[in-house]
Write an enzyme that holds these catalytic residues in place. Structure first.
Site, PDB file in Angstrom:
ATOM      1  N   SER A 112      -2.816 -33.541 -10.630  1.00 42.11           N
ATOM      2  CA  SER A 112      -1.682 -33.407 -10.136  1.00 42.11           C
ATOM      3  C   SER A 112      -1.067 -32.204 -10.445  1.00 42.11           C
ATOM      4  O   SER A 112      -0.943 -31.738 -11.961  1.00 42.11           O
ATOM      5  CB  SER A 112      -0.635 -34.539 -10.336  1.00 42.11           C
ATOM      6  N   GLY A 113      -0.465 -31.164  -9.489  1.00 42.83           N
ATOM      7  CA  GLY A 113       0.293 -30.089  -9.982  1.00 42.83           C
ATOM      8  C   GLY A 113      -0.681 -28.782 -10.703  1.00 42.83           C
ATOM      9  O   GLY A 113      -0.506 -27.719 -10.760  1.00 42.83           O
ATOM     10  N   THR A 117      -2.774 -28.345  -2.978  1.00 36.64           N
ATOM     11  CA  THR A 117      -1.927 -28.119  -2.029  1.00 36.64           C
ATOM     12  C   THR A 117      -1.743 -26.566  -1.578  1.00 36.64           C
ATOM     13  O   THR A 117      -1.843 -26.092  -0.427  1.00 36.64           O
ATOM     14  CB  THR A 117      -0.486 -28.827  -1.973  1.00 36.64           C
ATOM     15  N   ASN A 162       4.824 -32.559 -10.977  1.00 40.18           N
ATOM     16  CA  ASN A 162       4.649 -31.511  -9.809  1.00 40.18           C
ATOM     17  C   ASN A 162       5.864 -31.868  -9.107  1.00 40.18           C
ATOM     18  O   ASN A 162       6.125 -32.799  -8.555  1.00 40.18           O
ATOM     19  CB  ASN A 162       3.316 -31.735  -8.982  1.00 40.18           C
ATOM     20  N   SER A 165       4.816 -32.776  -5.336  1.00 42.02           N
ATOM     21  CA  SER A 165       3.288 -33.584  -5.521  1.00 42.02           C
ATOM     22  C   SER A 165       3.200 -34.240  -4.215  1.00 42.02           C
ATOM     23  O   SER A 165       3.954 -35.031  -3.352  1.00 42.02           O
ATOM     24  CB  SER A 165       3.640 -34.448  -6.649  1.00 42.02           C
ATOM     25  N   SER A 166       1.724 -34.137  -3.832  1.00 44.73           N
ATOM     26  CA  SER A 166       1.330 -34.841  -2.602  1.00 44.73           C
ATOM     27  C   SER A 166       1.360 -36.176  -2.866  1.00 44.73           C
ATOM     28  O   SER A 166       0.471 -36.712  -4.099  1.00 44.73           O
ATOM     29  CB  SER A 166       0.171 -34.217  -2.204  1.00 44.73           C
ATOM     30  N   GLY A 389      -3.820 -35.422  -6.809  1.00 47.57           N
ATOM     31  CA  GLY A 389      -4.638 -35.247  -8.026  1.00 47.57           C
ATOM     32  C   GLY A 389      -4.644 -36.249  -9.182  1.00 47.57           C
ATOM     33  O   GLY A 389      -3.604 -36.989  -8.925  1.00 47.57           O
ATOM     34  N   GLU A 391      -3.720 -38.545 -12.064  1.00 42.14           N
ATOM     35  CA  GLU A 391      -2.220 -38.575 -12.831  1.00 42.14           C
ATOM     36  C   GLU A 391      -2.240 -39.410 -13.796  1.00 42.14           C
ATOM     37  O   GLU A 391      -2.826 -40.842 -13.464  1.00 42.14           O
ATOM     38  CB  GLU A 391      -1.136 -38.334 -11.828  1.00 42.14           C
TER      39      GLU A 391
END
Ligand SMILES: Nc1ncnc2c1ncn2[C@@H]1O[C@H](COP(=O)(O)OP(=O)(O)OP(=O)(O)O)[C@@H](O)[C@H]1O
Ligand SMILES: [Mg+2]
Length: 1029
Positions: A112-113, A117, A162, A165-166, A389, A391
């Site tokens: 994540s981050g 994306t 993030n 974050s998605s 991602g 996490e």
């Protein structure tokens, strides 16, 4: 060769900062790898290759490497010719897709981050600029681009890892037609983290859209939705205690989202419904329950509840009941069971999550509709996979479990497609190979997903079994089943040291990317994701079209128990794996540079960890030892056979031999390639690119040749067609002509027959048989006559001879014609001419038919006189001044005695004719004494005046020769009225020389005209014969 040199030159030039492709590193140690990465990162070079895999390090700052100029630089350029870039990978995937017309996907992974994306957006932007486009396609392109801000607003949130974050997984297919135009798109979405709607950890936010609406929404919109412009007013927005963050501009984003909604074809009314849903969720979070003495939940005149009912268009009482009672139907009765306050809150939150989750799915469907390509012709696709991602938080729950499981699956896919299958392939192809060791995370995947034994199966069992299943009983079950699994540990199972780090309600998984401790609280509920039936039914009746549509759809398949969330997720990942396995893969491995989102900070430990768990070193080792490129012999041969004369256009032997011949011809060195059982393996990409370059050049030549052949073929076909058409037309034309000719002949036969019949009966009375013929004869005669009318009055012979039938008319016409001509002639003549004619007429009446030379005289006009008065001697004039001279003419006078010729003038006056010799009048003949005038019938000009000679003084007959005999005598007749006195005699004329003395003038004809005195004493006149005309 030049191209090869250029490429080599570019390669070394590019490698000035570290090494651009890890494959070229001198040693494959972690240190060397990290040092190269660091070296490049410190110079803002965030991209490095491992072969065709792209490693990207998040710079946490805007770099000027994504502008249009950069895009243009990378368009259609070979992968290794320019510094590593995400555009190079995107471009390479695109051109391979076009060349091979097959499907591809780009797997973007990282925690994540790490920048997944962002990477997927960069790729989409690159295609938007680089692909050929039309106005129509531009709208598809805009929709694809604009789907991003909308989905990010509804599906992304700030987390501790993030700020954007998605919180859902996204796989987007971009569809291209054979021209390489992006013609459509389709999105698959995976498990949205719905729990965030009702709960956020400290330092985290709810989905962006809530904050965007509250901060950016227009005043009247907020008023209509019953919202305050203050995030702190809403329970669902404040749990993380960071509603407002400086790094996020909600107001700007709100504008972008509203604009994007329009572009993806969501109309004003539907947009209103959408915002009503967002607002109703916020209001729902503010619904507070009171509890009565028994601890049951109550709602009294709750303003928030009224807004929810108002915005969703549902009955407020039913909504209140739904949130505070459970309706159980037992046979015919309905039993209402009140909720405790906690339960009521649970139900409220469940409703909020359900509404939001359903709306998100609806939104994805709408975006798909707007990007759909309706043309069914074959497309190739490039898929972009951007999923949440890996996490690890302080507290990790069901959502992290799912997210990390998903990342495990993707890692497994990566291993399958690169490390494992690659090495297996070398073995299968008999390529000499020393296996590279790598960690295969299949064991962890199995731990989670295995049927009956995996964590998900156990979780489902606990959810479904009757009795008092709780999160803790679930944990116990896990401990029972997974007791000695090397990747699973709980407080109970752990050794002393580890136990200290675990709570009793935790279990820990040793993921490929690191350890994650999950707290089991909420696992069962979240997996069940239950919503009571009466609430669902109520939502079906909602006046909000989106809500009623979404809930009606769930209610439809309500007959059997829905699959649990984890199982649904598991199956969707399985499907995704299948989708991806059917395509060619490209990889982007995103690395997070530091945990604190600091620009330029390279946290070596953090990066080392990611490099390790992402298996980048193993990948590098396999790449270095292995071959960058492989293709089945037949495929390779099919593509590159034009490059060698022995393989073009057909290779008759087996493909492997053909490939061998081909690469020998291309000059591949022995260490650059290997021949497997079914494939050729090429070690370095540059070898392949050189081949590809050669092919590109050759393709153009081939295309020209093919084009020429094809054009020739087309032209021939066209010519044949035209010829056939011409023949056809010709045949038709000839046919038509022949028919016309036949008709004409038939007509002619009829006409001729009639003509002949008419001719044969022309003498008969007019009848049907001859009337036309006669008309024709008449007309024909008139036409002939018209063309041949006599030109002069005198022309009496050229009148066209008429056929019998028009003889009478012809005669009338002839007379008419002459009369007209005569009249015209007469009108045209002058008085002088008239007088002349009268005289000529007189001449004619005297001489015509009598004297031989007459016809020749007709054409010679008469003149007034032959001697003008000036030429007559003045004395003579003096002598005859009392008489008017009418006419004078020179004559030869023959003396009466001896016939001596003497030239004299002869003057006619009113009364007498004078013979003049210079100034003398030698003889005067009064008209009264002129008793006769004789001339011969021959051509001579002799004139004899017979004078009455009673008086001896008077001279005898006058014998003269005059060249103008007719003129002279005619004038004399007119002047002296002597026409009856003229006699034309034959043979000889008697003359009286003196009274009583006679002589004779003899006339004869001869060769030469002569006048002489003959021996007999006669005057002999020899005349020539008149020439007959
Ligand atoms: N190429 C880049 N250039 C500049 N900044 C970047 C780049 N990539 C990522 N970032 C920064 O990092 C942040 C996080 O990136 P991104 O949202 O792409 O991460 P992610 O991998 O999708 O994470 P998650 O799994 O949480 O969705 C971005 O908001 C941006 O600020
Ligand atoms: Mg993301």
């Amino acid at each position: 060769m030049q191209g090869q040199l250029d490429m080599e030159g570019a390669l070394t030039a590019r490698d000035r900062v570290g090494i651009q492709d890890f494959v070229l590193l001198d040693e494959t140690t972690d240190e060397a790898f990290l040092s190269n990465l660091h070296k490049r990162f410190s110079k803002d070079l965030i991209y490095t290759y491992i072969g065709t895999l792209l490693v990207s390090v998040n710079p946490y700052k805007e770099l000027d490497i994504y502008n249009n100029k950069q895009m243009e630089l990378y368009m259609g350029v070979n992968f290794f010719e320019l510094p590593p870039h995400i555009y190079a990978l995107a471009d390479n995937a695109y051109h391979t897709m076009l060349a091979e017309f097959n499907n591809h996907f780009i797997l973007i992974s990282g925690e994540s981050g790490a920048g997944k994306t962002e990477a997927s957006k960069k790729i989409l932007q690159y295609y938007a600029v680089s692909c050929p486009s039309t106005t129509l396609l531009n709208t598809v392109r805009d929709k694809m681009l604009m789907s991003n801000p909308v989905l990010e607003a509804f599906g992304n949130a700030k987390t501790l890892k993030n700020d954007n974050s998605s919180r859902f997984g996204k796989y987007m297919d971009i569809q291209f037609d054979s021209e390489g135009e992006a013609v459509g798109g389709h999105i698959l979405n995976y498990l949205l983290e719905k729990s965030r709607v009702v709960h956020q950890n400290h330092g985290e936010r709810n989905f962006h859209i809530f904050y965007q609406l509250v901060q950016g929404g227009e005043d009247d919109l907020l008023q209509r939705l019953g919202l305050e412009r203050d995030c702190h007013h809403y329970n669902y927005l404040t749990q993380g205690e960071c509603a407002i963050v400086s790094s996020i501009n909600d107001i700007n984003e709100w504008k972008t989202v509203k604009n994007a909604l329009q572009i993806i074809n969501i109309d004003k009314m539907t947009t209103d419904y959408l915002f009503e849903i967002i607002a109703s969720v916020l209001h729902l979070g503010n619904v507070q329950f009171e509890s009565d003495s028994k601890g049951n939940a109550h709602l009294n005149n709750n303003a928030a509840l009224r807004w929810v009912s108002n915005l969703l268009g549902v009955d407020v009482h039913l909504l209140q009941d739904g949130l505070t009672y459970r309706k159980i139907e037992a046979k015919k009765d309905q039993i209402l069971t009140p909720f405790t306050t906690d339960h009521a809150i649970y139900v409220r939150d469940a409703l909020a999550k359900a509404i939001y989750g359903q709306t998100f799915t609806w939104l994805v469907n709408r975006i798909n509709e707007s990007m759909e390509n309706k043309d069914s012709s074959r497309k190739s696709v490039i898929g972009l996979l951007d999923i949440y991602g890996f996490e690890v938080f302080y507290v990790n729950s069901f959502e992290q479990f799912c997210i990390n499981y998903c990342n495990e699956k993707l890692q497994q896919l990566f291993i399958q497609l690169t490390l494992k299958s690659e090495q297996e392939e070398y073995e299968a192809e008999d390529i000499e190979w020393e296996p590279v060791q790598f960690f295969n995370n299949k064991i962890i995947c199995d731990l989670v997903e295995e049927k009956h034994r995996g964590i998900i199966s156990i979780l489902d069992e606990e959810c479904l079994r009757p009795g008092d299943a709780t999160d803790l009983t679930f944990l116990e079950r896990l401990e029972e089943k997974m007791g000695n699994h090397p990747h699973f540990v709980t407080h109970k199972l752990a050794d002393k040291m580890t136990r200290k780090t675990l709570e009793r309600g935790d279990f820990r998984l040793l993921h490929y990317a690191g350890e994650v401790t999950y707290c089991v609280v909420g696992f069962l509920d979240k997996n069940n994701d239950l919503l009571y039936r009466n609430i669902k039914d109520l939502m079906c009746q909602s006046k909000n079209a989106i809500v009623s549509e979404c809930f009606s759809a769930i209610n439809l398949d309500n007959r059997r128990r829905p699959e649990t969330v984890a199982t649904q997720f598991k199956s969707s990942l399985l499907k995704l794996t299948e989708i991806l396995m059917a395509k060619e893969a490209w990889y982007i491995r995103c690395l997070k540079s530091n945990e604190s989102k600091q620009p330029g900070h390279f946290d070596e430990a953090l990066i080392r960890h990611q490099v390790k768990y992402l298996g980048l070193m193993e990948h590098l080792r396999v790449r270095r030892a292995g071959f960058a490129y492989r293709r089945k012999y037949d495929v390779f041969l099919k593509r590159y056979k034009p490059l060698c004369p022995s393989t073009w256009p057909h290779w008759r032997g087996i493909p492997a031999d053909g490939v061998e011949v081909l690469v020998q011809h291309l000059g591949y060195l022995p260490n650059e390639y290997k021949m497997g059982r079914t494939k050729i393996f090429i070690r370095h990409p540059r070898t392949l690119y050189a081949t590809e370059d050669a092919y590109e050049r050759c393709k153009h030549e081939l295309a020209t040749r093919l084009q020429a052949k094809y054009k020739g073929y087309k032209a021939k076909g066209e010519f044949r067609k035209q010829k056939e058409a011409a023949t056809k037309i010709e045949t038709c034309w000839r046919g038509a002509q022949a028919r016309k000719e036949r008709e004409k002949r038939a007509w002619a036969v009829k006409v001729i027959k009639k003509f002949i019949k008419g001719y044969m009966t022309r003498g008969e009375a007019k009848s049907t048989d001859n009337s036309e013929y006669l008309a024709f004869v008449r007309q024909n005669y008139l036409n002939r006559l018209k063309a041949n009318l006599p030109k002069t009055v005198l022309d009496k012979t050229s009148w066209v001879h008429p056929p019998a039938v028009v003889a009478e008319s012809s005669e009338i016409l002839r007379k008419l014609c002459y009369r007209v001509m005569v009249r015209k002639y007469v009108r045209g003549i002058t008085p002088q001419k008239k007088a002349q004619l009268q005289m000529k007429y007189l001449t004619s009446s005297i001489f015509k038919g009598k004297k031989e030379s007459y016809p020749q005289s007709v054409a010679q006009p008469f003149v007034d006189t032959r001697i003008s008065e000036q030429d007559i001697n003045v004395r003579v004039l003096q002598m005859i001044r009392n008489e008017r001279i009418k006419y004078s003419v020179p004559v030869i006078k023959y003396h009466r005695n001896g016939f001596k010729p003497k030239p004299r003038q002869l003057v006619l006056t009113e009364t007498a004719a004078y013979v003049i010799d210079e100034a003398k009048i030698t003889q005067r003949v009064l008209y009264t004494v002129l008793k006769g005038i004789s001339v011969s019938n021959l051509t001579d000009g002799m004139i004899v005046f017979h004078v009455t000679c009673e008086d001896p003084k008077q001279k005898g007959d006058l014998v003269m020769q005059c060249d103008h005999l007719y003129e002279f005598l005619t004038k004399l007749c007119v002047i002296a009225n002597k026409q009856n006195a003229i006699k034309v005699v034959q043979g000889s004329i008697k003359i009286e020389i003196q009274p009583g003395k006679e002589s004779v003038v003899d006339f004869t004809t001869g060769q030469e005209p002569m006048v002489y005195k003959a021996k007999n004493g006669h005057l002999t006149v020899v005349a020539t014969r008149a020439r007959t005309r």
